[in-house]
Design a protein around this motif. Structure first.
Motif, PDB file in Angstrom:
ATOM      1  N   GLN A   1       0.821  -1.225   0.000  1.00 38.33           N
ATOM      2  CA  GLN A   1       0.000   0.000   0.000  1.00 38.33           C
ATOM      3  C   GLN A   1       0.854   1.274   0.000  1.00 38.33           C
ATOM      4  O   GLN A   1       0.416   2.321   0.471  1.00 38.33           O
ATOM      5  CB  GLN A   1      -0.973  -0.007   1.185  1.00 38.33           C
ATOM      6  N   LYS A   2       2.061   1.173  -0.547  1.00 34.62           N
ATOM      7  CA  LYS A   2       2.913   2.356  -0.735  1.00 34.62           C
ATOM      8  C   LYS A   2       2.720   2.822  -2.168  1.00 34.62           C
ATOM      9  O   LYS A   2       3.562   2.609  -3.043  1.00 34.62           O
ATOM     10  CB  LYS A   2       4.372   1.997  -0.434  1.00 34.62           C
ATOM     11  N   TYR A   3       1.561   3.430  -2.401  1.00 37.47           N
ATOM     12  CA  TYR A   3       1.090   3.682  -3.759  1.00 37.47           C
ATOM     13  C   TYR A   3       1.948   4.672  -4.540  1.00 37.47           C
ATOM     14  O   TYR A   3       2.198   4.478  -5.735  1.00 37.47           O
ATOM     15  CB  TYR A   3      -0.363   4.158  -3.716  1.00 37.47           C
ATOM     16  N   ILE A   4       2.404   5.728  -3.902  1.00 35.78           N
ATOM     17  CA  ILE A   4       3.201   6.744  -4.614  1.00 35.78           C
ATOM     18  C   ILE A   4       4.537   6.149  -5.066  1.00 35.78           C
ATOM     19  O   ILE A   4       4.969   6.333  -6.212  1.00 35.78           O
ATOM     20  CB  ILE A   4       3.439   7.987  -3.721  1.00 35.78           C
TER      21      ILE A   4
ATOM     22  N   LEU B   1      -6.440   1.734 -10.145  1.00 40.50           N
ATOM     23  CA  LEU B   1      -7.762   1.275  -9.733  1.00 40.50           C
ATOM     24  C   LEU B   1      -7.854   1.225  -8.211  1.00 40.50           C
ATOM     25  O   LEU B   1      -8.864   1.647  -7.623  1.00 40.50           O
ATOM     26  CB  LEU B   1      -8.038  -0.113 -10.328  1.00 40.50           C
ATOM     27  N   GLU B   2      -6.785   0.699  -7.566  1.00 39.12           N
ATOM     28  CA  GLU B   2      -6.753   0.669  -6.105  1.00 39.12           C
ATOM     29  C   GLU B   2      -6.764   2.073  -5.513  1.00 39.12           C
ATOM     30  O   GLU B   2      -7.321   2.299  -4.437  1.00 39.12           O
ATOM     31  CB  GLU B   2      -5.510  -0.075  -5.619  1.00 39.12           C
ATOM     32  N   MET B   3      -6.134   3.018  -6.216  1.00 37.90           N
ATOM     33  CA  MET B   3      -6.066   4.405  -5.740  1.00 37.90           C
ATOM     34  C   MET B   3      -7.354   5.169  -6.034  1.00 37.90           C
ATOM     35  O   MET B   3      -7.489   6.330  -5.638  1.00 37.90           O
ATOM     36  CB  MET B   3      -4.878   5.112  -6.398  1.00 37.90           C
ATOM     37  N   GLY B   4      -8.280   4.527  -6.764  1.00 40.99           N
ATOM     38  CA  GLY B   4      -9.538   5.185  -7.114  1.00 40.99           C
ATOM     39  C   GLY B   4      -9.424   6.111  -8.306  1.00 40.99           C
ATOM     40  O   GLY B   4     -10.347   6.892  -8.593  1.00 40.99           O
TER      41      GLY B   4
ATOM     42  N   ILE C   1     -13.382  -3.361 -19.639  1.00 42.86           N
ATOM     43  CA  ILE C   1     -14.820  -3.639 -19.808  1.00 42.86           C
ATOM     44  C   ILE C   1     -15.519  -3.688 -18.450  1.00 42.86           C
ATOM     45  O   ILE C   1     -16.576  -3.063 -18.254  1.00 42.86           O
ATOM     46  CB  ILE C   1     -15.023  -4.969 -20.572  1.00 42.86           C
ATOM     47  N   VAL C   2     -14.913  -4.413 -17.498  1.00 35.06           N
ATOM     48  CA  VAL C   2     -15.525  -4.561 -16.169  1.00 35.06           C
ATOM     49  C   VAL C   2     -15.592  -3.216 -15.457  1.00 35.06           C
ATOM     50  O   VAL C   2     -16.609  -2.896 -14.806  1.00 35.06           O
ATOM     51  CB  VAL C   2     -14.736  -5.594 -15.335  1.00 35.06           C
ATOM     52  N   LEU C   3     -14.532  -2.413 -15.551  1.00 29.84           N
ATOM     53  CA  LEU C   3     -14.532  -1.103 -14.893  1.00 29.84           C
ATOM     54  C   LEU C   3     -15.603  -0.188 -15.481  1.00 29.84           C
ATOM     55  O   LEU C   3     -16.361   0.459 -14.740  1.00 29.84           O
ATOM     56  CB  LEU C   3     -13.150  -0.454 -15.009  1.00 29.84           C
TER      57      LEU C   3
END
Length: 751
Positions: free
Chosen positions: A557-560, A588-591, A618-620
């Protein structure tokens, strides 16, 4: 004098202790032995370099435009790319494509191995005639023995049993045709200038073709040149010394010979210039590929190269030490500060002493002129030397320490010397019997060794395990063994092998990357991150390690930091669809839905068959309510991947939400029809479950019940399907009760 020489050749040939047979019998025996020794190879898989050169090489795929292979190297990389190995072998790639075409577009290893076996048998039979030409055309038994020894020699296993050895097989095959044509022309007494030009031109074209199979193919032109000088014109060192001036030296050459040599030299340098132009720049290799070439001291480099030459000669004499890769610690470096403790220095000194004595005896000694085997031995020596020269590190740096495949043609020269030595031992009936037993034993031992060694090349696990016996200190062997163990699910053993590789070579960045991947899957994220950070410190442009670091950081979860790692990977490798896919997952995890869609779009742009990115888009889009956009993306994906069941499933879900029941049903049924292509059985259960939901909404209750039950038969654990089925039965009960009540009311009314 000439007649006496031929008689001597013939008389010695006749002393070899086996019967003289028809040439066609010799051909059949050589061909059969070639095939029998390598019969194991037919059942082999694609191993080691075959994966990159054949399986993962887009140029082998029939869908790739044919013209592209002429701008790519042997591994499918553009020649202008700085990462290219500059190995330009388009004719070998064409032969791979031929195998695929004959096999109806299927990449079958059996077809490739069968072709290699047939080519080796053909080359061995070619040598039967080439040897006879080199032995004055009057030594059929000697030629047969030499060809038979070539056919069964174990050092050729890498070339025949490894699919990438096709390059050496084709190059040698064409090279022998060059020599046969040139020799016939050189032996012709009266020949016109135009005929000379045409024949030499044909030889140049064929030599160029041999080079386009493998670079060493060009060296056959040098062998033709020395054959012209030594055999045709009978020029020796002493005759050259008597005619030092160029004006006098021309008298040594016949007119026809001078013409052929001029055309040959011009052709050689033109082809060489063309090859260099195509290459553009020399290849860049890492230190681990060829450590001796990175030594600063020229003397140390020469000493280490010399020791490598000794090992090459030794495995020709005694082919017990055979290994698929001799790099990374297999042969430790000899350094001047270790003298005199390192006894290998004395071996190198002895090697050069013997070599210089042999050269003096062969080319400079007056007394040796009386030996009528001299020219054949000279030709054997020069065939081995000239064909090995491109792999010697003297002309340019090569990307290996020792490669058994490069000994394929040089071994033919070595065999000439061995066979002539055997022939000279047959001076009476007793020695003939001893030599006969020795020949039987030698051919038998080589045949058995070749047969068993070809088994090692049947799969990667056997190949890498066999290498440990020869090079236990080779980190690359442990690395490759770890990869094979990981592929068959032996994770703990793979981890140990990767760690052993890093123990032998602490800066082995690829081993760090692969070990980190396994640790990441075991959720040991901190250790995986440490290894990947070290790998990118060692090699900053290691794109795969940067991407994997991004995956680990994302899991932590160290997204940056993860985003920076992915973007760094993309800086070093512009075309990297899998990295874009993982970057999209991060967004996607970051929104960040828009960024995620853009990343997956880049993945599909770079690799239109990247089905996971298509499905994610497609799913998103479906989840955020952009059904029209999702439908458009799904239809685009299906036009590229018409046999992908998940795409049919996703578009069916979208159409169902849009109440387009008929079209949705069609796509669900298409997904079910392609269920054999689905990655998991649970996904097939989902196909039936969602089709059941569609029929449920469509009020086709019988069909809904059928597909709900089918989903539960496939995967009984799906609670959602049980709930839907219970709801269906409740609805059916309510409908039936309502119908019963209506009928009852109607009955009372009628009364």
């Amino acid at each position: 004098m000439k007649t006496k020489k031929l008689l001597d050749d013939n008389s010695l040939d006749s002393k070899l202790p086996f019967p003289k047979l028809s040439n066609w019998f010799y051909v059949i025996i050589v061909a059969c032995m070639s095939v029998l020794c390598y019969s194991n190879s037919y059942y082999g898989a694609f191993v080691f370099d075959d994966s990159e050169a054949v399986v993962n090489n887009h140029d082998v795929n029939l869908k790739t435009p044919l013209i592209k292979i002429f701008s790519h190297d042997f591994w499918g990389t553009r020649l202008t790319n700085h990462a290219s190995h500059k190995s330009y072998r388009p004719l070998t790639i064409l032969s791979f494509r031929f195998n695929v075409w004959v096999n109806n577009g299927i990449l079958s290893p059996k077809a490739f191995h069968l072709t290699n076996i047939i080519l080796h048998a053909f080359v061995s039979c070619q040598f039967l005639f080439v040897y006879n030409l080199l032995f004055n055309g009057n030594a059929p038994k000697t030629s047969f023995l030499a060809a038979l020894m070539f056919a069964v020699h174990p050092v050729h296993v890498e070339v025949v049993s490894g699919v990438v050895g096709r390059a050496d097989l084709l190059s040698t095959c064409i090279s022998l045709f060059v020599f046969i044509i040139y020799q016939k022309a050189a032996k012709t007494k009266q020949i016109t200038t135009m005929t000379n030009f045409i024949i030499t031109l044909i030889c140049c074209i064929l030599s160029c073709m041999a080079m386009l199979c493998k670079e060493q193919g060009l060296m056959i032109m040098t062998f033709c040149g020395v054959y012209e000088v030594i055999v045709i014109n009978k020029i020796t060192f002493h005759s050259l010394m008597k005619h030092v001036k160029i004006s006098k030296m021309t008298k040594l050459f016949k007119k026809e010979s001078s013409e052929r040599l001029f055309f040959l030299v011009m052709g050689f340098f033109l082809i060489l210039y063309g090859r260099w132009t195509v290459m553009g720049s020399p290849p860049v290799f890492q230190q681990i590929d060829n450590p001796a070439s990175f030594l600063k001291s020229p003397i140390e480099r020469i000493i280490n190269y010399s020791f490598i030459y000794i090992i090459n000669i030794w495995i020709l004499i005694c082919p017990v030490w055979l290994c698929f890769d001799w790099s990374m610690g297999c042969i430790s470096l000899i350094q001047l500060n270790t003298f005199p403790k390192d006894l290998r220095m004395f071996i190198v000194f002895g090697f050069w002493t013997i070599l210089l004595l042999v050269i003096y005896k062969l080319f400079f000694s007056k007394n040796y002129d009386k030996n009528f085997d001299k020219k054949q031995i000279q030709m054997g020596f020069l065939l081995g030397l000239l064909s090995f020269l491109p792999a010697s590190n003297l002309m340019f740096t090569v990307g290996f320490v020792i490669a058994e495949r490069v000994l394929y043609l040089p071994s033919a020269g070595f065999i000439i010397i061995v066979v002539l030595g055997i022939r000279r031992l047959c001076f009476n009936s007793f020695t003939q019997k001893v030599v006969g037993m020795f020949i039987i034993l030698l051919v038998y031992m080589h045949s058995v060794r070749t047969y068993n060694r070809s088994k090692d090349w049947n799969n990667e696990l056997n190949l890498f395990q066999s290498a440990l016996k020869v090079c236990p200190m080779n980190a690359k062997v442990h690395y490759n063994l770890a990869k094979s163990l990981a592929d068959i699910g032996k994770t703990e053993e793979a981890i140990n092998c990767y760690k052993h590789a890093l123990l032998l070579h602490p800066n082995y960045d690829q081993a760090m990357n692969n070990l980190a991947n396994i640790l990441k899957d075991q959720n040991e994220l901190e250790e995986a991150r440490f290894l990947l950070e070290k790998a990118v410190t060692i090699r900053n442009d290691f794109a795969a390690a940067w991407m994997n670091l991004g995956i680990v950081l994302s899991a932590q979860q160290k997204y940056i930091k993860a985003e920076n790692a992915y973007l760094t990977a993309l800086q070093h490798r512009k075309s990297y669809p899998h990295c874009y896919f993982n970057l999209g997952n991060l967004y996607l995890e970051m929104g960040e839905n828009t960024k995620a869609l853009f990343a997956w779009q880049n993945a599909t742009f770079q690799q239109p068959t990247h089905v996971i990115s298509w499905n994610n888009m497609i799913v998103l889009l479906e989840s955020i309510g952009q059904l029209k956009h999702a439908e458009h993306v799904a239809r685009t994906a299906l036009s590229i991947l018409p046999n992908e069941p998940n795409l049919y499933f996703n578009i069916a879900n979208i159409l169902g939400k849009m109440d387009k029941f008929v079209e949705a049903e069609k796509h669900f049924l298409a997904a079910i029809q392609l269920k054999h292509l689905a990655s998991k059985i649970q996904i097939v259960a989902l196909y039936h479950s969602n089709l059941g939901v569609l029929y449920h909404r469509w009020e086709k209750y019988d069909l809904a019940e059928k597909h709900y039950k089918q989903a539960l038969r496939i995967d009984p654990k799906i609670q959602k399907v049980r709930n839907n089925l219970a709801l269906l039965y409740k609805q059916l009960q309510e409908i039936n009760q309502s119908t019963l009540n209506t009928k009852s009311n109607q009955y009372e009314k009628d009364l």
